[in-house]
Design an enzyme around this catalytic site. Structure first.
Site, mmCIF file in Angstrom:
data_model
loop_
_atom_site.group_PDB
_atom_site.id
_atom_site.type_symbol
_atom_site.label_atom_id
_atom_site.label_comp_id
_atom_site.label_asym_id
_atom_site.label_seq_id
_atom_site.Cartn_x
_atom_site.Cartn_y
_atom_site.Cartn_z
ATOM 1 N N CYS A 10 0.827 -1.217 0.000
ATOM 2 C CA CYS A 10 0.000 0.000 0.000
ATOM 3 C C CYS A 10 0.855 1.258 0.000
ATOM 4 O O CYS A 10 1.879 1.325 0.688
ATOM 5 C CB CYS A 10 -0.915 0.029 1.229
ATOM 6 S SG CYS A 10 -2.029 -1.377 1.336
ATOM 7 N N ASP A 11 0.422 2.260 -0.753
ATOM 8 C CA ASP A 11 1.062 3.578 -0.741
ATOM 9 C C ASP A 11 0.302 4.562 0.132
ATOM 10 O O ASP A 11 0.855 5.566 0.577
ATOM 11 C CB ASP A 11 1.130 4.150 -2.166
ATOM 12 C CG ASP A 11 1.958 3.286 -3.096
ATOM 13 O OD1 ASP A 11 2.957 2.705 -2.632
ATOM 14 O OD2 ASP A 11 1.601 3.182 -4.281
#
Length: 294
Positions: free
Chosen positions: A15-16
């Protein structure tokens, strides 16, 4: 899938961006949960973007940012997405320019006023119940906006009903949460206020908060987020998890708010099934730290 030592790094690396619900996830009432700030600090250190997405309509973005910072988590107004602001943004997006009647508290009034609209009536009116059938309504009211109102009165329900009898009057709701987590007990939410008006008028409101997509679409558009690399972290299946799943995000359920593991296991609705679950954000933080100290 439970977050454990063998998958916590892969989960975070995938995830960013992390979207956090607040009550029941990072804090309960005015009490910060263990390691909530540590986890936010860790994510930012890893280059992740963090946003706070709350259905709490009693606070404006400004007030929510102030509360978050006061509790010990640094944040800016830009990182806050709240249902009161979403309601105002919706009215602005449709070019609304009439007056607004509000069932709600300071945050909702503040956000509606921030876009230059006029609200009618008192926040906490006093009234004589013997004169309830002699309601005086104001002209040019084009919307009723309903959120959590802990001072809700029968008089305000009657006024909302009177305005909504005009079929051209917009019926808008910040959210339909049945409850929310207090510090020591579960309390009735905005949905309980909404239900009284909805039952009386027999109309369905436009809902802008979770699990509807209005807030998410605004976030994705404004900050150019990639849904495939964004995770929604929440404590409620029918709002937070459904919100994330509806938007094709990853979803993480934490068990520090209103949802138990039994409730999550027993749901048959795939929209309310989280991809991952953990006891708390503290557990996720601790597992990651342990893995990277080895």
């Amino acid at each position: 899938q439970k977050i454990e030592a063998n998958n916590v790094s892969q989960f975070i690396d995938s995830c960013d961006t992390f979207l956090f619900d607040c009550d029941g996830v990072l804090w309960l009432s005015n009490h910060l949960l263990p390691h909530a700030n540590d986890f936010i600090v860790l994510l930012r250190k890893l280059g992740k973007r963090v946003f706070f997405v709350t259905n709490n309509s009693t606070v404006s973005r400004k007030t929510c940012a102030e509360k978050t910072t006061k509790l010990g988590i640094q944040c800016t107004e830009e990182e806050i997405s709240c249902s009161a602001k979403a309601a105002a943004d919706y009215l602005k997006s449709i070019g609304f320019n009439k007056k607004v009647f509000i069932i709600g508290e300071d945050g909702l009034y503040e956000e509606i006023h921030n876009i230059g609209l006029t609200t009618v009536g008192e926040k906490r009116p006093t009234y004589d119940v013997s004169n309830i059938d002699k309601l005086v309504t104001e002209p040019d009211v084009g919307a009723v906006v309903c959120g959590l109102d802990r001072f809700l009165s029968y008089y305000k329900i009657c006024l909302a009903h009177a305005y909504l009898e005009n079929k051209d009057c917009i019926f808008l709701a910040t959210n339909a949460d049945s409850t929310y987590p207090g510090h020591q007990k579960i309390l009735p939410g905005a949905g309980s206020c909404l239900a009284s008006v909805q039952t009386a008028i027999g109309r369905q409101p436009k809902i802008v908060g979770k699990p509807e997509m209005w807030m998410l679409e605004s976030l994705l558009r404004e900050f150019h987020l990639d849904p495939n690399r964004t995770c929604m972290v929440g404590d409620r299946l029918e709002t937070d998890i459904a919100f994330g799943n509806n938007g094709k995000l990853k979803t993480l359920l934490v068990l520090t708010g209103v949802t138990t593991l039994e409730m999550a296991s027993n749901t048959n609705d795939p929209i309310m099934k989280p991809n991952f679950y953990a006891e708390s954000v503290s557990e996720v933080f601790t597992l990651y730290e342990q893995q990277h100290k080895q």
